[in-house]
Each structure stands twice: as structure tokens, then as C-alpha cells.
Design an enzyme around this catalytic site. Structure first.
Site, PDB file in Angstrom:
ATOM      1  N   SER A   1       0.812  -1.217   0.000  1.00 52.21           N
ATOM      2  CA  SER A   1       0.000   0.000   0.000  1.00 52.21           C
ATOM      3  C   SER A   1       0.851   1.275   0.000  1.00 52.21           C
ATOM      4  CB  SER A   1      -0.899   0.025   1.228  1.00 52.21           C
ATOM      5  OG  SER A   1      -1.570   1.249   1.268  1.00 52.21           O
TER       6      SER A   1
ATOM      7  N   LYS B   1     -14.726  -3.560   2.298  1.00 47.51           N
ATOM      8  CA  LYS B   1     -15.499  -2.314   2.162  1.00 47.51           C
ATOM      9  C   LYS B   1     -16.996  -2.507   2.443  1.00 47.51           C
ATOM     10  CE  LYS B   1     -12.248  -0.210  -1.020  1.00 47.51           C
ATOM     11  NZ  LYS B   1     -12.010   0.499  -2.269  1.00 47.51           N
TER      12      LYS B   1
ATOM     13  N   ASN C   1     -15.023   3.206   2.462  1.00 46.18           N
ATOM     14  CA  ASN C   1     -13.557   3.129   2.477  1.00 46.18           C
ATOM     15  C   ASN C   1     -12.954   4.066   3.508  1.00 46.18           C
ATOM     16  OD1 ASN C   1     -13.886   5.628   1.134  1.00 46.18           O
ATOM     17  ND2 ASN C   1     -11.891   5.374   0.194  1.00 46.18           N
TER      18      ASN C   1
ATOM     19  N   GLY D   1     -16.558  -4.807  -6.568  1.00 45.08           N
ATOM     20  CA  GLY D   1     -16.828  -3.600  -5.786  1.00 45.08           C
ATOM     21  C   GLY D   1     -16.336  -2.338  -6.476  1.00 45.08           C
TER      22      GLY D   1
HETATM   23  P1  ATR Z   1     -12.811  -5.146  -6.138  1.00 47.19           P
HETATM   24  O1  ATR Z   1     -13.609  -4.762  -4.945  1.00 47.19           O
HETATM   25  O2  ATR Z   1     -11.390  -4.693  -6.110  1.00 47.19           O
HETATM   26  O3  ATR Z   1     -13.506  -4.790  -7.422  1.00 47.19           O
HETATM   27  P2  ATR Z   1     -13.722  -7.871  -6.358  1.00 47.19           P
HETATM   28  O4  ATR Z   1     -15.070  -7.449  -5.886  1.00 47.19           O
HETATM   29  O5  ATR Z   1     -13.156  -9.138  -5.844  1.00 47.19           O
HETATM   30  O6  ATR Z   1     -12.649  -6.753  -6.049  1.00 47.19           O
HETATM   31  O7  ATR Z   1     -13.749  -7.901  -7.968  1.00 47.19           O
HETATM   32  C1  ATR Z   1     -12.665  -8.284  -8.716  1.00 47.19           C
HETATM   33  C2  ATR Z   1     -12.982  -8.153 -10.204  1.00 47.19           C
HETATM   34  O8  ATR Z   1     -11.833  -8.566 -10.928  1.00 47.19           O
HETATM   35  C3  ATR Z   1     -14.119  -9.040 -10.673  1.00 47.19           C
HETATM   36  O9  ATR Z   1     -14.768  -8.424 -11.764  1.00 47.19           O
HETATM   37  C4  ATR Z   1     -13.383 -10.300 -11.110  1.00 47.19           C
HETATM   38  O10 ATR Z   1     -14.091 -11.101 -12.018  1.00 47.19           O
HETATM   39  P3  ATR Z   1     -15.108 -12.254 -11.508  1.00 47.19           P
HETATM   40  O11 ATR Z   1     -16.402 -11.592 -11.228  1.00 47.19           O
HETATM   41  O12 ATR Z   1     -15.158 -13.207 -12.640  1.00 47.19           O
HETATM   42  O13 ATR Z   1     -14.462 -12.855 -10.275  1.00 47.19           O
HETATM   43  C5  ATR Z   1     -12.190  -9.665 -11.765  1.00 47.19           C
HETATM   44  N1  ATR Z   1     -11.040 -10.571 -11.885  1.00 47.19           N
HETATM   45  C6  ATR Z   1     -10.331 -11.113 -10.878  1.00 47.19           C
HETATM   46  N2  ATR Z   1      -9.327 -11.878 -11.373  1.00 47.19           N
HETATM   47  C7  ATR Z   1      -9.403 -11.802 -12.732  1.00 47.19           C
HETATM   48  C8  ATR Z   1      -8.664 -12.367 -13.815  1.00 47.19           C
HETATM   49  N3  ATR Z   1      -7.624 -13.177 -13.605  1.00 47.19           N
HETATM   50  N4  ATR Z   1      -9.021 -12.052 -15.072  1.00 47.19           N
HETATM   51  C9  ATR Z   1     -10.075 -11.252 -15.294  1.00 47.19           C
HETATM   52  N5  ATR Z   1     -10.837 -10.682 -14.327  1.00 47.19           N
HETATM   53  C10 ATR Z   1     -10.504 -10.962 -13.052  1.00 47.19           C
END
Ligand code: ATR
Length: 276
Positions: free
Chosen positions: A14, A65, A86, A126
């Protein structure tokens, strides 16, 4: 010494402590911002312990969050609407939740918002939720396309947005492997594809979906230039990473906590990329 902390998991890379501690120093405030990494198994217990701690405020990041909301005593209407907090300010012993991510996301593209009619959002988690709400409120968007690895999640996000929608807007959803038609004014990556062990992944190939005026925005700030942004650079497009957003959300949190204006442009952004 006023104490503040970032709560999340994992938190090893971070930039937030640097941003806030430099701002405290710049303004001569006796404050300290630290990292509190909390493992998912002990989240509820640790948060209950923190409620009686002397911390004056917190930032909350992935993956908490939403989970933090039941622990709050009050919530700002914007944070309630996006269902994500946040920032927490301790006010007369009560925890009040805010969302400064929306402000942070919009600030670096403030001058361009009025031109954004067609928008492509990649991801449906999110961050995508916050981005879509922010854009729906601040742009003349008419066409919104949400592409996600798991299309079902894009459909769920669409239904949440439709329930809040108060203007004419077409929302489409799809899969990352779809080759969608159409050109977009703004293309945003909200997924983690492009960072950490996904560094070599381009979440979506937008080569058929841009004009010379398209803006490409990656919420990832580390690495400085993801492959997604390299692609935008090669296409001669205006692009930006998530550092400005990170700093702007920190600015808003800082102002909520201290009531003092966060100094503008005092940070040398290169300090974050010493090793790049
Ligand atoms: P955040 O709050 O940071 O958005 P999250 O709610 O876990 O975190 O969402 C992560 C996003 O990244 C989702 O859209 C996820 O896709 P899925 O809904 O299919 O899980 C996407 N994501 C995570 N890993 C990925 C990957 N390797 N390739 C493409 N999309 C990915």
C-alpha cells in the site's frame, strides 16, 4: 499523536501510509497513519476491539469495504447508496462511514466528464460498482457496457444499476472473451488483471473499440503502466493509471478526518515508482 490506520488484507504494497504521513508532515499535524492487516478469520473480533481503541479514523480496503458496514454507527448517504465504505471517522466516539473512492475516481478525469457518452467498464466487483455509480451521476452516459470474466456478476451489477437509474441509458453486459462492437469514449479496467501475479494479463483487447479521443483508465497503480495501458499508449490514446485516484481518495479522507485542506500537488509522484 492522532492515530489513523488502513484496514485490509493483504496490504503489503500500500502507498497510503506514505501519502497520509507526508500530508501530516506538510501541514505540521501530529498524526500517524499505519497499516492494520486483518486476516478474514479474525475480522469481526479485531474490528470490535478497534471500536474501543483511540484511533481517530480508518481507511478500509479490499476485501472489507462491505463487511465493515454493520459495525458502523452511522453512514453517509453516498456510501450507503454504493454499499461500500472506504473511510471511517470517529466522531464523538461514534464510527461514521464514508466513501471517498467515487470522488477519487472522478477527480483525474473531471475536465473530460462532459464528453463521456459511451463507456466500457471491465470487471463487475466492488470497484466496478463504485465506478458505474460515479459515472452515472456525473456524465451524460447513454451506453454502458460491462464486461466481466464471470458474466453472471456483470448481470447482477447491471440489475443494481438499473434499480437506481434515473435517466435513459442502455446497459449491456458480456464476457471478457466476447469481441464486442462499438467505440467507447472511456474504457476502464477495474479488475486485478494486470497486477501482481496477473501482471502479464490484458483484461480485454479493446483494439476494435476506440477512436482517437478514447480515454483509457486503469485503476491499477502498481505497476505504473500495465499491459492494458501500454496498449493504450501504443494506440496513441490518452491514458491514466490509478495513482491520481488513490491520492484523490486519500485527500478526501484526510479532509474528513482533520477538517484541514489536503495540500494540492505537494507529493512527488515518482517516489512511488522508485523501482520501476
Ligand atoms: P474489487 O472490490 O477490487 O472490485 P472484487 O469485488 O473481488 O474486487 O472484484 C474483482 C474483479 O476482478 C471481478 O470483476 C473479477 O471477475 P469475476 O467476477 O469473474 O471474479 C475480476 N477478476 C479477478 N481476477 C481476474 C482475472 N484473472 N481475469 C479477469 N478478471 C478478473
Amino acid at each position: 499523536m492522532d492515530k489513523y490506520a488502513l484496514i485490509g488484507y493483504p496490504l503489503s504494497h500500500s502507498f497510503s501510509p506514505q501519502i497520509h504521513n507526508l500530508a501530516f508532515k506538510e501541514l505540521g499535524i501530529a498524526g500517524n497513519y499505519e497499516i492494520l492487516q486483518i486476516e478474514p478469520d479474525s475480522f469481526d473480533l479485531k474490528i470490535l476491539q478497534l471500536k474501543s481503541s483511540p484511533y481517530k479514523g480508518f481507511n478500509i480496503t479490499v476485501p472489507y469495504k462491505k463487511n465493515i458496514i454493520p459495525f458502523l454507527d452511522a453512514i453517509d448517504p453516498l456510501a450507503e447508496k454504493v454499499n461500500a465504505v472506504n473511510t471511517i471517522k470517529k466522531d464523538n466516539g461514534k464510527w461514521v462511514g464514508f466513501n471517498t473512492d467515487l470522488f477519487g475516481f472522478l477527480k483525474p478525469i473531471k475536465e473530460r466528464l462532459a464528453t463521456l457518452k459511451s463507456i466500457l467498464v471491465i470487471g463487475a466487483g466492488g470497484a466496478a460498482n463504485a465506478v458505474c455509480f460515479a459515472l452515472m451521476e456525473s456524465t451524460p452516459v447513454e451506453f454502458l457496457t460491462i464486461l466481466n470474466r464471470t458474466q453472471k456478476n456483470a448481470d447482477i451489477l447491471k440489475s443494481i444499476l438499473v434499480a437506481e437509474l434515473n435517466k435513459n441509458m442502455v446497459i449491456k453486459t458480456g464476457n471478457l472473451t466476447d469481441k464486442i462492437a462499438g467505440k467507447f469514449d472511456l474504457i476502464i479496467n477495474t479488475t486485478s488483471a494486470g497486477m501482481g501475479n496477473l501482471k502479464t494479463v490484458i483484461p480485454y483487447d479493446f483494439s476494435d473499440n476506440f477512436t482517437k479521443n478514447t480515454v483509457v483508465y486503469d485503476l491499477i497503480y502498481n505497476p505504473k503502466k500495465t499491459l492494458f495501458l501500454k496498449m493504450a499508449h501504443e494506440c496513441n490514446l490518452f491514458f491514466l493509471n490509478g495513482l491520481e485516484m488513490l491520492i484523490a481518495q486519500a485527500q478526501k479522507s484526510f479532509e474528513i478526518w482533520t477538517g484541514k485542506e489536503f495540500p494540492d500537488n505537494f507529493l512527488d509522484k515518482d517516489i512511488f515508482y522508485k523501482n520501476d
